[in-house]
Design an enzyme around this catalytic site. Structure first.
Site, PDB file in Angstrom:
ATOM      1  N   GLU A 108       0.856  -1.196   0.000  1.00  0.00           N
ATOM      2  CA  GLU A 108       0.000   0.000   0.000  1.00  0.00           C
ATOM      3  C   GLU A 108       0.886   1.238   0.000  1.00  0.00           C
ATOM      4  O   GLU A 108       2.089   1.143   0.268  1.00  0.00           O
ATOM      5  CB  GLU A 108      -0.932  -0.005   1.215  1.00  0.00           C
ATOM      6  CG  GLU A 108      -0.190   0.054   2.529  1.00  0.00           C
ATOM      7  CD  GLU A 108      -1.119   0.153   3.740  1.00  0.00           C
ATOM      8  OE1 GLU A 108      -2.335   0.238   3.560  1.00  0.00           O
ATOM      9  OE2 GLU A 108      -0.589   0.146   4.857  1.00  0.00           O
ATOM     10  N   LYS A 110       2.942   4.584   0.959  1.00  0.00           N
ATOM     11  CA  LYS A 110       3.519   5.155   2.172  1.00  0.00           C
ATOM     12  C   LYS A 110       3.094   6.618   2.162  1.00  0.00           C
ATOM     13  O   LYS A 110       3.512   7.392   1.292  1.00  0.00           O
ATOM     14  CB  LYS A 110       5.032   5.026   2.170  1.00  0.00           C
ATOM     15  CG  LYS A 110       5.660   5.564   3.435  1.00  0.00           C
ATOM     16  CD  LYS A 110       7.095   5.112   3.558  1.00  0.00           C
ATOM     17  CE  LYS A 110       7.657   5.383   4.932  1.00  0.00           C
ATOM     18  NZ  LYS A 110       7.733   6.803   5.282  1.00  0.00           N
ATOM     19  N   ASP A 112       2.736  10.502   3.325  1.00  0.00           N
ATOM     20  CA  ASP A 112       3.683  11.455   3.866  1.00  0.00           C
ATOM     21  C   ASP A 112       2.954  12.398   4.816  1.00  0.00           C
ATOM     22  O   ASP A 112       2.379  13.387   4.384  1.00  0.00           O
ATOM     23  CB  ASP A 112       4.294  12.229   2.695  1.00  0.00           C
ATOM     24  CG  ASP A 112       5.683  12.682   3.008  1.00  0.00           C
ATOM     25  OD1 ASP A 112       6.174  12.382   4.108  1.00  0.00           O
ATOM     26  OD2 ASP A 112       6.287  13.352   2.139  1.00  0.00           O
ATOM     27  N   TYR A 217      -3.140   2.365   8.689  1.00  0.00           N
ATOM     28  CA  TYR A 217      -2.245   1.419   8.014  1.00  0.00           C
ATOM     29  C   TYR A 217      -1.905   0.191   8.863  1.00  0.00           C
ATOM     30  O   TYR A 217      -1.260  -0.726   8.379  1.00  0.00           O
ATOM     31  CB  TYR A 217      -0.974   2.094   7.507  1.00  0.00           C
ATOM     32  CG  TYR A 217      -0.150   2.813   8.552  1.00  0.00           C
ATOM     33  CD1 TYR A 217       0.457   2.130   9.594  1.00  0.00           C
ATOM     34  CD2 TYR A 217       0.046   4.188   8.476  1.00  0.00           C
ATOM     35  CE1 TYR A 217       1.205   2.786  10.545  1.00  0.00           C
ATOM     36  CE2 TYR A 217       0.792   4.857   9.427  1.00  0.00           C
ATOM     37  CZ  TYR A 217       1.363   4.141  10.456  1.00  0.00           C
ATOM     38  OH  TYR A 217       2.110   4.789  11.397  1.00  0.00           O
ATOM     39  N   LYS A 304      11.007   3.222  -1.264  1.00  0.00           N
ATOM     40  CA  LYS A 304      10.846   4.655  -1.511  1.00  0.00           C
ATOM     41  C   LYS A 304      10.713   4.942  -3.008  1.00  0.00           C
ATOM     42  O   LYS A 304      11.269   4.236  -3.841  1.00  0.00           O
ATOM     43  CB  LYS A 304      12.049   5.435  -0.953  1.00  0.00           C
ATOM     44  CG  LYS A 304      12.245   5.286   0.545  1.00  0.00           C
ATOM     45  CD  LYS A 304      11.055   5.712   1.364  1.00  0.00           C
ATOM     46  CE  LYS A 304      11.024   7.136   1.750  1.00  0.00           C
ATOM     47  NZ  LYS A 304      11.903   7.657   2.730  1.00  0.00           N
ATOM     48  N   CYS A 398      33.778  33.441  10.800  1.00  0.00           N
ATOM     49  CA  CYS A 398      32.482  32.879  11.174  1.00  0.00           C
ATOM     50  C   CYS A 398      31.398  33.923  10.878  1.00  0.00           C
ATOM     51  O   CYS A 398      31.537  35.081  11.284  1.00  0.00           O
ATOM     52  CB  CYS A 398      32.463  32.525  12.661  1.00  0.00           C
ATOM     53  SG  CYS A 398      30.817  32.079  13.226  1.00  0.00           S
ATOM     54  N   CYS A 401      29.960  35.028  14.644  1.00  0.00           N
ATOM     55  CA  CYS A 401      30.728  35.750  15.668  1.00  0.00           C
ATOM     56  C   CYS A 401      31.977  36.427  15.100  1.00  0.00           C
ATOM     57  O   CYS A 401      32.730  37.044  15.844  1.00  0.00           O
ATOM     58  CB  CYS A 401      31.117  34.798  16.796  1.00  0.00           C
ATOM     59  SG  CYS A 401      32.329  33.579  16.269  1.00  0.00           S
ATOM     60  N   CYS A 414      34.087  26.980  13.199  1.00  0.00           N
ATOM     61  CA  CYS A 414      34.215  28.115  14.097  1.00  0.00           C
ATOM     62  C   CYS A 414      34.709  27.553  15.426  1.00  0.00           C
ATOM     63  O   CYS A 414      34.113  26.638  15.979  1.00  0.00           O
ATOM     64  CB  CYS A 414      32.865  28.806  14.292  1.00  0.00           C
ATOM     65  SG  CYS A 414      32.914  29.979  15.654  1.00  0.00           S
ATOM     66  N   CYS A 419      30.547  31.264  20.620  1.00  0.00           N
ATOM     67  CA  CYS A 419      29.840  31.763  19.426  1.00  0.00           C
ATOM     68  C   CYS A 419      28.343  31.526  19.600  1.00  0.00           C
ATOM     69  O   CYS A 419      27.919  30.431  19.979  1.00  0.00           O
ATOM     70  CB  CYS A 419      30.363  31.028  18.195  1.00  0.00           C
ATOM     71  SG  CYS A 419      29.341  31.264  16.734  1.00  0.00           S
TER      72      CYS A 419
HETATM   73  S1  IVH Z   1       3.601   0.596   8.617  1.00  0.00           S
HETATM   74  C1  IVH Z   1       4.944  -2.036  11.622  1.00  0.00           C
HETATM   75  N1  IVH Z   1       2.370   1.667   6.556  1.00  0.00           N
HETATM   76  O1  IVH Z   1       6.009   5.645   7.843  1.00  0.00           O
HETATM   77  C2  IVH Z   1       5.248  -0.976  10.682  1.00  0.00           C
HETATM   78  N2  IVH Z   1       3.737   3.068   7.886  1.00  0.00           N
HETATM   79  O2  IVH Z   1       8.859   5.122   8.065  1.00  0.00           O
HETATM   80  C3  IVH Z   1       4.687   0.345  11.027  1.00  0.00           C
HETATM   81  N3  IVH Z   1       3.762   5.413   7.155  1.00  0.00           N
HETATM   82  O3  IVH Z   1       6.095   5.872  11.311  1.00  0.00           O
HETATM   83  C4  IVH Z   1       4.567   1.279   9.902  1.00  0.00           C
HETATM   84  N4  IVH Z   1       2.387   5.176   5.471  1.00  0.00           N
HETATM   85  O4  IVH Z   1       4.037   6.861  10.200  1.00  0.00           O
HETATM   86  C5  IVH Z   1       3.201   1.876   7.592  1.00  0.00           C
HETATM   87  N5  IVH Z   1       1.190   2.482   4.746  1.00  0.00           N
HETATM   88  C6  IVH Z   1       2.006   2.694   5.761  1.00  0.00           C
HETATM   89  C7  IVH Z   1       2.533   3.961   6.041  1.00  0.00           C
HETATM   90  C8  IVH Z   1       3.413   4.104   7.119  1.00  0.00           C
HETATM   91  C9  IVH Z   1       3.127   6.025   6.161  1.00  0.00           C
HETATM   92  C10 IVH Z   1       4.701   6.056   8.111  1.00  0.00           C
HETATM   93  C11 IVH Z   1       4.452   5.711   9.550  1.00  0.00           C
HETATM   94  C12 IVH Z   1       5.786   5.248  10.101  1.00  0.00           C
HETATM   95  C13 IVH Z   1       6.737   5.663   9.031  1.00  0.00           C
HETATM   96  C14 IVH Z   1       7.909   4.704   8.967  1.00  0.00           C
END
Ligand code: IVH
Length: 627
Positions: A108, A110, A112, A217, A304, A398, A401, A414, A419
């Site tokens: 699924e 990730k 942001d 999630y 990512k 610097c 300072c 520095c 400073c």
């Molecule tokens: S699972 C057991 N699923 O990413 C694993 N995290 O880098 C727990 N996040 O702190 C995380 N979308 O806040 C999971 N589909 C998703 C997510 C997700 C965003 C965030 C989450 C976590 C961070 C980790």
């Protein structure tokens, strides 16, 4: 309206809101909704004791707080390991298949944003807690109630933790920033910051005005018995939560790559920002077997998305001085929109990099933004030069300072310990979350304290008094008292926080925990031989620690007297008993608090681990502890 009609109307309003905020599929007009809402408000005004727990009127956010209290998650919130390309995926899959070859994967987006833990008891939302350090976060229930995609009640009576990400949609982010510009307020750098900032407002009506969205999630503590994560998530969505725009169950690397590419293609069209795809082993029993490393689950990884590049112009190079005195150049560029985020600065690391890349003021450059990393300049478009570009001069002084800089090639430093930038940044570090976690010591406040001559080092913080603070401009009674309370609260901290807060170069959170566990208060007397044999501590770290202790022993001792940190428990050897030297995992509901049982087990010589893993499975004692 009578009670029965009232209940029916609340239900009707919630159905409309569910269609609007969760399903993205409105089934009525604002006018109809508003009329019914008004009727509900009127009824509740006349019959306040009848107000239902899921009444939409509870979402207006008419609560203003002085600060947030802390709350523990029922089970830890983890972070994720990152991978960036097919070879990373291949490596992760090989490692994971070694633990269990008979698995499939739930993929699924990730999201942001900011992570949030929701606790429901008897079907009612009782707590909303920010992630914090994964074990303890801030209690923001009043703010959480204003988020329309979070049900106030669910049709699930056993206690459950539902975790997810709070996000701000891209268009909402633009609107907020436009408004902030108009009001001459600082704009948010990106939707993630906007979401996190909006979530932690002391005035809940501000949170309510920001149109935050919650995307679940995972579950934390729960009594669910699904065999597959995909079934658990379907169940969560059926309770009234929002589904992700895309998800898939994949059986192999090929299927994972296909959905990953699909998401990259689709991400532009989604309302929320994504910074990758999360891959999770779908079989829950395999997840339990695989367990966790110190930081992350072994059954999940964040794949990512590739970074996004844009062309812009370098307007200026500014210099930042860090707490160690290192001077780093930062490029200020023509503001450029990259995936909904306006980029205005790019890191340059050091002057050697500027010289190597021959970056000049006025140059057209390609900047790259990947996920949460600060954008960087990856290429100078030299063929676009027209001769007006100006070379960057390596500084000799610097910028803060004006003292002479030590030039070691890559490192410009520095050396002035007083400073302003060094002092302010080391105090900020001292107070930061993974150190003493002192609320209310923002950069503006530290700068004023420094300018007024009240605080020249961290020790001075503890000499502050109400009288001294009130004499400063902008310090009213409440703000001053809050700061003094926060400083007082820092006393009695865990010892690893104390070590981390000293800001010893190369010694971060993990090393501080190791030093605290191994040496306790005696870490100042540890020899190099004793230090280098510690897990994860190398030669360079040991030397940095020894040098720091040599120069600062007196300050460390004074701070220790002031802060009274807790000495890590050095236990006497336990007598023979069935728990001695065993690893025990505590799950489920217990008659005593988890902390109390952990304490008993540890005194018996057992190690209490957060989760069941391959290593500790043998001793998975499913017991109910009674007095
Ligand atoms: S699972 C057991 N699923 O990413 C694993 N995290 O880098 C727990 N996040 O702190 C995380 N979308 O806040 C999971 N589909 C998703 C997510 C997700 C965003 C965030 C989450 C976590 C961070 C980790």
């Amino acid at each position: 309206m009578n009670l029965q009609e009232y209940k029916k109307t609340v239900e009707e309003l919630n159905l409309y809101a569910h269609h609007y905020y969760v399903l993205d599929d409105p089934i009525t007009t604002d006018e109809v909704y508003d009329k019914l809402y008004h009727e509900v408000v009127e009824y509740e005004e006349q019959n306040p004791t009848h107000t239902l727990k899921n009444s939409p009127t509870l979402r207006v956010g008419d609560v203003v707080r002085d600060g947030f209290s802390k709350a523990s998650h029922l089970s830890r919130m983890w972070s994720l390991e990152d991978i960036f390309d097919s070879s990373g995926l291949e490596k992760w899959l090989t490692k994971t298949y070694k633990l269990d070859s008979n698995i499939s994967f739930y993929c699924e987006p990730k999201f942001d944003g900011a992570s949030l833990n929701l606790i429901y008891e008897d079907g009612i939302l009782v707590q909303g807690i920010t992630r914090g350090d994964g074990e303890i976060g801030e209690l923001i229930t009043d703010n959480v109630r204003t988020i329309r995609s979070i049900p106030l009640t669910i049709n699930h009576l056993e206690r459950i933790e539902i975790r997810g990400e709070v996000v701000i949609f891209k268009d909402e982010f633009e609107k907020i920033n436009e408004l902030r510009l108009k009001n001459e307020e600082a704009v948010f750098a990106n939707p993630r910051n906007a979401a996190a900032g909006s979530l932690r407002q002391l005035d809940a009506s501000v949170t309510a005005s920001r149109n935050l969205v919650f995307l679940p999630y995972a579950v934390g503590e729960n009594t669910l018995e699904h065999k597959l994560l995909s079934d658990t998530m379907d169940y969560i969505y059926s309770l009234g939560f929002r589904k992700p725009p895309e998800r898939a169950i994949c059986v192999d690397a090929n299927a994972i790559e296909t959905i990953y590419k699909q998401m990259i293609q689709d991400r532009q069209s989604y309302s929320m920002m994504l910074d990758g795809m999360v891959i999770k082993v779908n079989e829950i029993s395999s997840q339990i077997d695989m367990g966790y490393t110190v930081k992350v689950p072994r059954f999940s990884v964040a794949y990512k998305f590739p970074a996004i590049e844009k062309i812009t112009t370098v307007k200026e190079i500014i210099l930042q001085v860090g707490r160690t005195g290192a001077v780093t150049p930062v490029a200020i560029v023509e503001p450029t929109d990259i995936e909904g985020v306006v980029v205005e600065r790019a890191t340059l690391h050091n002057f050697d990099e500027i010289e190597r890349k021959d970056i000049r003021l006025g140059d057209k450059v390609i900047i790259l933004r990947s996920g949460d990393v600060i954008p960087k300049i990856i290429k100078v478009l030299t063929h676009e030069r027209d001769g007006s570009e100006v070379a960057v001069v390596r500084p000799k002084e610097c910028p803060v300072c004006a003292s002479e800089l030590l030039d070691e090639g890559v490192l410009l430093k520095c050396q002035n310990l007083s400073c302003a930038a060094r002092v302010v940044n080391s105090i900020m570090y001292f107070a930061s979350k993974p150190c003493l976690n002192i609320d209310g010591l923002g950069v503006k406040i530290v700068e004023s304290l420094f300018k007024a001559g009240l605080v020249k080092n961290v020790l001075d913080l503890f000499d502050l008094s109400l009288e001294k603070l009130l004499a400063l401009e902008g310090f009213k009674e409440k703000k001053s008292q809050n700061l003094l309370n926060s400083l007082e609260n820092a006393k009695g901290c865990e010892y690893w926080r104390f070590i981390n807060a000293l800001g010893i170069e190369h010694i971060g959170e993990v090393a501080s925990k190791t030093l605290s566990d191994v040496f306790g208060f005696a870490f100042v007397d540890a020899t190099k031989e004793q230090i280098v044999v510690c897990d994860g501590i190398g030669e360079e770290m040991a030397e940095s620690l020894l040098e720091f202790v040599r120069v600062n022993k007196e300050t460390i001792e004074k701070l220790q007297v002031i802060l009274q940190p807790l000495e890590p428990v050095q236990r006497e050897e336990a007598k023979e008993n069935p728990f001695k030297e065993k690893t025990v995992v505590l799950t489920g509901t217990m008659s005593e608090s988890r902390g109390a049982i952990k304490e008993i087990l540890e005194s018996l010589g057992a190690k209490v681990s957060g989760s069941v893993s391959k290593k500790n499975r043998l001793f998975d004692l499913r017991c109910r502890c009674r007095k």
